[in-house]
Scaffold this motif. Structure first.
Motif, PDB file in Angstrom:
ATOM      1  N   SER A   1     -25.953   6.641  56.777  1.00 32.49           N
ATOM      2  CA  SER A   1     -27.051   7.424  56.221  1.00 32.49           C
ATOM      3  C   SER A   1     -27.089   7.203  54.719  1.00 32.49           C
ATOM      4  CB  SER A   1     -26.853   8.905  56.529  1.00 32.49           C
ATOM      5  OG  SER A   1     -26.841   9.112  57.923  1.00 32.49           O
ATOM      6  N   LEU A   2     -28.292   7.102  54.169  1.00 31.21           N
ATOM      7  CA  LEU A   2     -28.443   6.865  52.732  1.00 31.21           C
ATOM      8  C   LEU A   2     -28.930   8.128  52.032  1.00 31.21           C
ATOM      9  CD1 LEU A   2     -29.952   3.265  52.536  1.00 31.21           C
ATOM     10  CD2 LEU A   2     -27.589   4.001  52.209  1.00 31.21           C
ATOM     11  N   TYR A   3     -28.104   8.638  51.159  1.00 29.22           N
ATOM     12  CA  TYR A   3     -28.481   9.775  50.318  1.00 29.22           C
ATOM     13  C   TYR A   3     -29.375   9.247  49.200  1.00 29.22           C
ATOM     14  CZ  TYR A   3     -27.815  14.454  48.380  1.00 29.22           C
ATOM     15  OH  TYR A   3     -28.003  15.739  47.946  1.00 29.22           O
ATOM     16  N   ALA A   4     -30.517   9.891  48.985  1.00 31.73           N
ATOM     17  CA  ALA A   4     -31.532   9.443  48.026  1.00 31.73           C
ATOM     18  C   ALA A   4     -32.110   8.090  48.404  1.00 31.73           C
ATOM     19  CB  ALA A   4     -30.962   9.398  46.599  1.00 31.73           C
ATOM     20  N   GLY A   5     -32.017   7.736  49.695  1.00 28.93           N
ATOM     21  CA  GLY A   5     -32.485   6.427  50.140  1.00 28.93           C
ATOM     22  C   GLY A   5     -33.552   6.464  51.215  1.00 28.93           C
ATOM     23  N   TRP A   6     -33.882   7.656  51.744  1.00 29.07           N
ATOM     24  CA  TRP A   6     -34.977   7.832  52.689  1.00 29.07           C
ATOM     25  C   TRP A   6     -34.772   7.112  54.023  1.00 29.07           C
ATOM     26  CZ3 TRP A   6     -39.150  10.993  51.257  1.00 29.07           C
ATOM     27  CH2 TRP A   6     -39.237  11.321  49.893  1.00 29.07           C
ATOM     28  N   GLU A   7     -33.552   6.705  54.347  1.00 28.14           N
ATOM     29  CA  GLU A   7     -33.374   5.980  55.605  1.00 28.14           C
ATOM     30  C   GLU A   7     -31.926   5.988  56.073  1.00 28.14           C
ATOM     31  OE1 GLU A   7     -34.720   1.984  54.795  1.00 28.14           O
ATOM     32  OE2 GLU A   7     -32.746   1.334  54.139  1.00 28.14           O
ATOM     33  N   ALA A   8     -31.766   5.585  57.343  1.00 32.92           N
ATOM     34  CA  ALA A   8     -30.453   5.274  57.907  1.00 32.92           C
ATOM     35  C   ALA A   8     -30.455   3.802  58.284  1.00 32.92           C
ATOM     36  CB  ALA A   8     -30.175   6.136  59.132  1.00 32.92           C
TER      37      ALA A   8
ATOM     38  N   LEU B   1     -39.066  19.065  46.306  1.00 30.67           N
ATOM     39  CA  LEU B   1     -39.065  19.877  47.517  1.00 30.67           C
ATOM     40  C   LEU B   1     -40.483  20.099  48.037  1.00 30.67           C
ATOM     41  CD1 LEU B   1     -36.351  22.535  46.591  1.00 30.67           C
ATOM     42  CD2 LEU B   1     -36.170  20.778  48.359  1.00 30.67           C
ATOM     43  N   ASP B   2     -41.423  20.262  47.113  1.00 31.19           N
ATOM     44  CA  ASP B   2     -42.819  20.421  47.530  1.00 31.19           C
ATOM     45  C   ASP B   2     -43.321  19.165  48.243  1.00 31.19           C
ATOM     46  OD1 ASP B   2     -42.856  22.944  46.442  1.00 31.19           O
ATOM     47  OD2 ASP B   2     -43.837  22.337  44.568  1.00 31.19           O
ATOM     48  N   ALA B   3     -42.821  18.003  47.787  1.00 31.14           N
ATOM     49  CA  ALA B   3     -43.230  16.728  48.392  1.00 31.14           C
ATOM     50  C   ALA B   3     -42.449  16.422  49.665  1.00 31.14           C
ATOM     51  CB  ALA B   3     -43.048  15.589  47.393  1.00 31.14           C
ATOM     52  N   GLN B   4     -41.308  17.124  49.866  1.00 33.62           N
ATOM     53  CA  GLN B   4     -40.467  16.914  51.048  1.00 33.62           C
ATOM     54  C   GLN B   4     -40.211  18.256  51.731  1.00 33.62           C
ATOM     55  OE1 GLN B   4     -36.797  14.654  50.190  1.00 33.62           O
ATOM     56  NE2 GLN B   4     -37.678  14.151  48.212  1.00 33.62           N
ATOM     57  N   PRO B   5     -41.211  18.870  52.313  1.00 32.85           N
ATOM     58  CA  PRO B   5     -41.025  20.210  52.872  1.00 32.85           C
ATOM     59  C   PRO B   5     -40.013  20.265  54.016  1.00 32.85           C
ATOM     60  CG  PRO B   5     -43.135  19.276  53.546  1.00 32.85           C
ATOM     61  CD  PRO B   5     -42.588  18.377  52.479  1.00 32.85           C
ATOM     62  N   LEU B   6     -39.677  19.127  54.608  1.00 31.24           N
ATOM     63  CA  LEU B   6     -38.715  19.107  55.717  1.00 31.24           C
ATOM     64  C   LEU B   6     -37.289  18.823  55.254  1.00 31.24           C
ATOM     65  CD1 LEU B   6     -40.792  17.161  58.411  1.00 31.24           C
ATOM     66  CD2 LEU B   6     -40.822  19.595  57.831  1.00 31.24           C
ATOM     67  N   ALA B   7     -37.086  18.691  53.952  1.00 29.69           N
ATOM     68  CA  ALA B   7     -35.744  18.399  53.425  1.00 29.69           C
ATOM     69  C   ALA B   7     -34.748  19.463  53.871  1.00 29.69           C
ATOM     70  CB  ALA B   7     -35.774  18.315  51.906  1.00 29.69           C
ATOM     71  N   GLY B   8     -33.569  19.019  54.259  1.00 34.48           N
ATOM     72  CA  GLY B   8     -32.539  19.921  54.739  1.00 34.48           C
ATOM     73  C   GLY B   8     -32.612  20.201  56.222  1.00 34.48           C
ATOM     74  N   GLY B   9     -33.617  19.618  56.902  1.00 37.65           N
ATOM     75  CA  GLY B   9     -33.772  19.841  58.328  1.00 37.65           C
ATOM     76  C   GLY B   9     -32.879  18.958  59.174  1.00 37.65           C
ATOM     77  N   LEU B  10     -32.775  19.317  60.458  1.00 36.18           N
ATOM     78  CA  LEU B  10     -32.070  18.509  61.449  1.00 36.18           C
ATOM     79  C   LEU B  10     -33.105  17.680  62.196  1.00 36.18           C
ATOM     80  CD1 LEU B  10     -29.384  17.897  63.023  1.00 36.18           C
ATOM     81  CD2 LEU B  10     -30.079  19.735  64.595  1.00 36.18           C
TER      82      LEU B  10
ATOM     83  N   ALA C   1     -30.661  -2.963  61.526  1.00 32.33           N
ATOM     84  CA  ALA C   1     -31.816  -2.086  61.757  1.00 32.33           C
ATOM     85  C   ALA C   1     -31.904  -1.038  60.665  1.00 32.33           C
ATOM     86  CB  ALA C   1     -31.710  -1.409  63.120  1.00 32.33           C
ATOM     87  N   ARG C   2     -33.126  -0.512  60.482  1.00 33.01           N
ATOM     88  CA  ARG C   2     -33.374   0.547  59.505  1.00 33.01           C
ATOM     89  C   ARG C   2     -34.288   1.581  60.150  1.00 33.01           C
ATOM     90  NH1 ARG C   2     -34.472  -3.214  54.192  1.00 33.01           N
ATOM     91  NH2 ARG C   2     -34.392  -1.246  53.081  1.00 33.01           N
ATOM     92  N   VAL C   3     -34.036   2.848  59.861  1.00 33.27           N
ATOM     93  CA  VAL C   3     -34.877   3.945  60.349  1.00 33.27           C
ATOM     94  C   VAL C   3     -35.313   4.773  59.145  1.00 33.27           C
ATOM     95  CG1 VAL C   3     -35.005   5.990  61.810  1.00 33.27           C
ATOM     96  CG2 VAL C   3     -33.677   4.005  62.553  1.00 33.27           C
ATOM     97  N   SER C   4     -36.611   4.851  58.896  1.00 32.08           N
ATOM     98  CA  SER C   4     -37.146   5.587  57.750  1.00 32.08           C
ATOM     99  C   SER C   4     -37.330   7.065  58.097  1.00 32.08           C
ATOM    100  CB  SER C   4     -38.479   4.994  57.315  1.00 32.08           C
ATOM    101  OG  SER C   4     -38.316   3.658  56.876  1.00 32.08           O
ATOM    102  N   PHE C   5     -37.109   7.917  57.096  1.00 34.56           N
ATOM    103  CA  PHE C   5     -37.233   9.367  57.251  1.00 34.56           C
ATOM    104  C   PHE C   5     -38.277   9.919  56.278  1.00 34.56           C
ATOM    105  CE2 PHE C   5     -33.290   8.718  59.373  1.00 34.56           C
ATOM    106  CZ  PHE C   5     -33.031   9.844  60.157  1.00 34.56           C
ATOM    107  N   PRO C   6     -38.816  11.096  56.562  1.00 43.15           N
ATOM    108  CA  PRO C   6     -39.757  11.737  55.639  1.00 43.15           C
ATOM    109  C   PRO C   6     -39.074  12.547  54.547  1.00 43.15           C
ATOM    110  CG  PRO C   6     -39.604  13.033  57.630  1.00 43.15           C
ATOM    111  CD  PRO C   6     -38.732  11.817  57.846  1.00 43.15           C
ATOM    112  N   VAL C   7     -37.759  12.439  54.446  1.00 42.59           N
ATOM    113  CA  VAL C   7     -36.976  13.125  53.421  1.00 42.59           C
ATOM    114  C   VAL C   7     -36.013  12.123  52.796  1.00 42.59           C
ATOM    115  CG1 VAL C   7     -37.178  15.384  54.541  1.00 42.59           C
ATOM    116  CG2 VAL C   7     -35.246  13.900  55.087  1.00 42.59           C
ATOM    117  N   ALA C   8     -35.584  12.415  51.580  1.00 40.58           N
ATOM    118  CA  ALA C   8     -34.800  11.433  50.823  1.00 40.58           C
ATOM    119  C   ALA C   8     -33.317  11.419  51.173  1.00 40.58           C
ATOM    120  CB  ALA C   8     -34.958  11.697  49.319  1.00 40.58           C
ATOM    121  N   ASN C   9     -32.747  12.606  51.380  1.00 36.72           N
ATOM    122  CA  ASN C   9     -31.292  12.715  51.461  1.00 36.72           C
ATOM    123  C   ASN C   9     -30.805  12.802  52.905  1.00 36.72           C
ATOM    124  OD1 ASN C   9     -31.302  12.792  48.645  1.00 36.72           O
ATOM    125  ND2 ASN C   9     -31.388  15.032  48.598  1.00 36.72           N
TER     126      ASN C   9
END
Length: 290
Positions: A210-217, A264-273, A228-236
Motif C-alpha cells: 500500500s502506498l501512503y500519499a500514493g493513491w494506490e496499492a 479532506l474536502d477533496a477526499q471525503p472517503l479518506a480513512g474508510g475501509l 499490477a496497480r490498483v487506484s483508490f479515491p483516497v491518498a493514504n
C-alpha cells in the motif's frame, strides 16, 4: 485482474492499519492506531464492532488458544474481545518511551513478527522483533524510522520488510530456528509516487504494497517486478488483507492523518475501509503459537 475499490465502512480512521482476516469468526479485524480503536467487520451480515485500547494499537492477531495478541505502544498484550480486557505479556523497548509498535504478521510456524518505530516518525529508533512461545527476540533489522510489515512468504522461508521513509522493500531468509539472513533490497519506490506502507503476501508469493500519499496499492513479484496497480479515491492507503470464503476479496485500510481540511474536502472517503476483488487469492492468517 482487479475491480475498482469500493467503500464498505466509512470509519474515518485517523490512521487505519493492521487489517487481518480471522477465519474462525469469518471477519476482518483492523485498528485505528491514533484513536486507539480496534474494529471488527463481518461481511456476511455487515455487522460493525469496535473496542477501545488503553494505548495506541498497531495490530491484533489471532492465537492458537482462541484469543488475540495486540501490539500496543508499550508492548504485547493478550486481548480478550468478550471481556474487553488487555493483559500485558511483555514490554517492548521500555527504554524508548517515544517508540511504539506498528505492524505485525504471523508466520506458518506460529511466530509473531513485528516492528517498532519512532512515534514522531523522524528518529531511526525502530527495529523488528520476533515473539515465539512467550519469548521475545530482537532481530538484526534496526535503525529504521518507520518500520512496516513484515510479511512472510507462503512457505515461511522469506521475510519481507519495509522502510517507509527510505522507500524500500527488502527480503531476508528465515532460518529453521527463526534467525534471519542478510537483508537484500528488492524494491525502491520514488517518494513522488508515495511511501510504501504495509506489505501483504498472496498465494503466489507476490507482495502487495500500500502506498501512503500514493493513491494506490501495488503488486510486486518476489524479485521486485511491478505486476499490477490498483487506484483508490483516497491518498493514504495503509495495508491490504485478503479475506472472504475464497480469500479473493482484498480489504484496504486508509488514513486521514496529516491531511489538511482542503484535502479532506477533496477526499471525503479518506480513512474508510475499502474492498476489491483479485484473481490470485491471499494466504490464510496462521495462528500465533501459545
Amino acid at each position: 485482474m482487479t475491480t475498482e475499490p469500493r467503500l464498505i465502512w466509512e470509519v474515518e480512521a485517523e490512521l487505519g492499519e493492521g487489517p487481518v482476516w480471522v477465519q474462525r469468526d469469518a471477519a476482518l479485524w483492523f485498528t485505528d492506531i491514533k484513536r486507539q480503536r480496534i474494529y471488527r467487520f463481518h461481511p456476511a451480515t455487515g455487522a460493525q464492532e469496535s473496542w477501545h485500547a488503553p494505548e495506541q494499537v498497531g495490530f491484533v492477531l489471532p492465537t492458537a488458544s482462541g484469543g488475540f495478541i495486540a501490539g500496543l505502544q508499550s508492548g504485547l498484550y493478550s486481548f480478550d474481545p468478550e471481556q474487553r480486557s488487555f493483559d500485558l505479556l511483555t514490554e517492548v523497548e521500555p527504554e524508548r518511551p517515544t517508540n511504539r509498535l506498528n505492524d505485525g504478521v504471523v508466520d506458518p510456524s506460529g511466530r509473531l513478527w513485528f516492528g517498532t518505530m519512532d512515534n514522531g516518525e523522524r528518529e531511526k529508533t525502530g527495529a523488528f522483533y520476533c515473539y515465539h512461545h512467550g519469548q521475545l527476540y530482537r532481530t538484526n533489522l534496526s535503525g529504521i524510522s518507520i518500520t512496516n510489515g513484515p510479511c512472510v512468504s507462503p512457505d515461511g522461508s522469506m521475510l519481507y520488510w519495509v522502510d517507509t521513509l527510505g522507500g524500500t522493500i527488502s527480503a531476508c531468509e528465515i532460518g529453521a530456528s527463526g534467525e534471519l539472513g542478510p537483508a537484500e533490497l528488492i524494491v525502491t519506490i520514488d517518494p513522488k509516487d508515495g511511501y510504501p506502507d504495509g506489505p501483504t503476501i498472496d498465494s503466489e508469493g507476490c507482495i502487495w504494497i500500500s502506498l501512503y500519499a500514493g493513491w494506490e496499492a501495488r503488486r510486486y513479484s518476489p524479485s521486485g517486478e511491478l505486476l499490477a496497480r490498483v487506484s483508490f479515491p483516497v491518498a493514504n492507503i495503509t495495508k491490504i488483507a485478503f479475506g472472504g470464503p475464497d480469500l479473493r476479496t482484498a480489504y484496504a485500510t486508509t488514513a486521514r492523518q496529516l491531511l489538511t481540511q482542503d484535502q479532506l474536502d477533496a477526499q471525503p472517503l479518506a480513512g474508510g475501509l475499502f474492498e476489491f476483488e483479485v484473481d490470485v487469492p491471499g494466504v490464510a492468517c496462521p495462528l500465533i503459537a501459545d
